[in-house]
Design an enzyme around this catalytic site. Structure first.
Site, PDB file in Angstrom:
ATOM      1  N   ASN A  98     -28.162  10.785  -7.217  1.00  0.00           N
ATOM      2  CA  ASN A  98     -29.368  10.803  -8.049  1.00  0.00           C
ATOM      3  C   ASN A  98     -29.630   9.381  -8.535  1.00  0.00           C
ATOM      4  O   ASN A  98     -28.698   8.592  -8.704  1.00  0.00           O
ATOM      5  CB  ASN A  98     -29.184  11.715  -9.257  1.00  0.00           C
ATOM      6  CG  ASN A  98     -30.427  11.753 -10.154  1.00  0.00           C
ATOM      7  OD1 ASN A  98     -31.542  11.872  -9.664  1.00  0.00           O
ATOM      8  ND2 ASN A  98     -30.227  11.625 -11.450  1.00  0.00           N
ATOM      9  N   HIS A 140     -31.245   7.368 -11.729  1.00  0.00           N
ATOM     10  CA  HIS A 140     -31.615   7.588 -13.134  1.00  0.00           C
ATOM     11  C   HIS A 140     -32.069   6.257 -13.711  1.00  0.00           C
ATOM     12  O   HIS A 140     -31.388   5.241 -13.523  1.00  0.00           O
ATOM     13  CB  HIS A 140     -30.402   8.131 -13.911  1.00  0.00           C
ATOM     14  CG  HIS A 140     -30.680   8.379 -15.356  1.00  0.00           C
ATOM     15  ND1 HIS A 140     -31.435   9.436 -15.806  1.00  0.00           N
ATOM     16  CD2 HIS A 140     -30.324   7.678 -16.462  1.00  0.00           C
ATOM     17  CE1 HIS A 140     -31.522   9.387 -17.126  1.00  0.00           C
ATOM     18  NE2 HIS A 140     -30.860   8.336 -17.536  1.00  0.00           N
ATOM     19  N   SER A 149     -29.652   3.344 -12.399  1.00  0.00           N
ATOM     20  CA  SER A 149     -28.326   3.635 -11.855  1.00  0.00           C
ATOM     21  C   SER A 149     -28.433   4.694 -10.773  1.00  0.00           C
ATOM     22  O   SER A 149     -29.219   5.641 -10.903  1.00  0.00           O
ATOM     23  CB  SER A 149     -27.393   4.182 -12.948  1.00  0.00           C
ATOM     24  OG  SER A 149     -27.374   3.319 -14.072  1.00  0.00           O
ATOM     25  N   ASP A 180     -26.661  13.615 -15.536  1.00  0.00           N
ATOM     26  CA  ASP A 180     -26.665  12.140 -15.484  1.00  0.00           C
ATOM     27  C   ASP A 180     -25.275  11.570 -15.718  1.00  0.00           C
ATOM     28  O   ASP A 180     -25.119  10.467 -16.218  1.00  0.00           O
ATOM     29  CB  ASP A 180     -27.664  11.578 -16.515  1.00  0.00           C
ATOM     30  CG  ASP A 180     -29.080  12.059 -16.237  1.00  0.00           C
ATOM     31  OD1 ASP A 180     -29.832  12.258 -17.198  1.00  0.00           O
ATOM     32  OD2 ASP A 180     -29.411  12.273 -15.055  1.00  0.00           O
TER      33      ASP A 180
HETATM   34  C1  GRF Z   1     -38.410   7.237 -11.412  1.00  0.00           C
HETATM   35  O1  GRF Z   1     -38.526   6.507 -12.594  1.00  0.00           O
HETATM   36  C2  GRF Z   1     -36.969   7.653 -11.228  1.00  0.00           C
HETATM   37  O2  GRF Z   1     -36.071   6.808 -11.923  1.00  0.00           O
HETATM   38  C3  GRF Z   1     -36.910   9.019 -11.822  1.00  0.00           C
HETATM   39  O3  GRF Z   1     -38.158   9.602 -11.473  1.00  0.00           O
HETATM   40  C4  GRF Z   1     -39.165   8.565 -11.561  1.00  0.00           C
HETATM   41  C5  GRF Z   1     -40.233   8.794 -10.519  1.00  0.00           C
HETATM   42  O4  GRF Z   1     -39.668   8.580  -9.279  1.00  0.00           O
HETATM   43  N1  GRF Z   1     -35.795   9.738 -11.291  1.00  0.00           N
HETATM   44  P1  GRF Z   1     -40.544   8.723  -7.907  1.00  0.00           P
HETATM   45  O5  GRF Z   1     -41.668   7.703  -7.957  1.00  0.00           O
HETATM   46  O6  GRF Z   1     -41.104  10.136  -7.857  1.00  0.00           O
HETATM   47  O7  GRF Z   1     -39.552   8.436  -6.832  1.00  0.00           O
END
Ligand code: GRF
Length: 196
Positions: A107, A109, A136, A145
């Site tokens: 994942n 985060h 991360s 997380d």
């Molecule tokens: C990102 O900020 C990521 O860190 C979190 O979801 C947000 C959107 O990600 N997990 P994405 O543009 O849908 O990949």
């Protein structure tokens, strides 16, 4: 060649960078992009890249997380992934699901874990007066997380930064970090990726 399933809920910008990175001598290829949101913007981006997609809407399952995850697993098992990447996937997963995929699920985060688990990470870092924020990539365990960190990118917080401005800067580093970690992880290398 490792098979990678990517789970999304929204725009899928991290999914796009992961899919686009899996080419040439990369030891993995995308086998599925799965969303819990039927009209997630990332689904069209995946289709445009020729990646199989699927939707398992969580809403019909209400509070029955196990039933939703059983439906996820039915679709995932059919795609035979060796690795699962959560990328903007906004559902909390039960211990049963994380145990089934233990050691094979990552994942990303948007914080420097273990700081700021959960939501609103950038606002919390700014509010705390931190000098830096970041993102991360970690192995997913039953602890939200939690799990071993496989990579981090540090991003300076600037005076007057809003959470949105900081999030936009961190997202650019997410797009560098996640593909770098996945490439190592798919090759069986758990050496952490530290950026810059
Ligand atoms: C990102 O900020 C990521 O860190 C979190 O979801 C947000 C959107 O990600 N997990 P994405 O543009 O849908 O990949």
């Amino acid at each position: 060649m490792k098979r990678v399933a990517i789970l999304i809920s929204g725009g899928g910008s991290n999914m796009v960078t992961l899919v686009d990175s899996m080419q040439g001598d990369h030891p993995a290829r995308p086998c599925l992009v799965l969303s819990n949101v039927a009209d997630a913007g990332g689904l069209d981006k995946a289709r445009a890249r020729g990646v199989d997609t699927a939707v398992v809407d969580h809403r019909p399952f209400g509070k029955d997380r196990e039933a939703f995850e059983a439906a996820l697993n039915e679709v995932l098992d059919a795609a035979r992934p060796d690795i699962i990447c959560l990328a903007g996937f906004m559902r909390v997963l039960t211990e049963g699901f994380t145990r089934k995929w233990a050691g094979r699920m990552l994942n990303i985060h948007p914080s420097l874990l273990p700081k700021y688990k959960g939501l609103n990470t950038h606002a919390r870092a700014i509010g705390a007066g931190d000098a830096e924020a970041g993102c991360s990539v970690h192995e997913v365990t039953s602890e939200l997380d939690g799990g071993p960190v496989l990579g981090q990118a540090r991003v300076p917080i600037r005076a007057g930064d809003t959470p949105e401005a900081l999030a936009a800067r961190v997202l650019k580093f997410e797009h560098q970090l996640y593909p770098a970690v996945l490439r190592r992880f798919a090759a069986g290398d758990r050496t952490p990726v530290m950026l810059p």
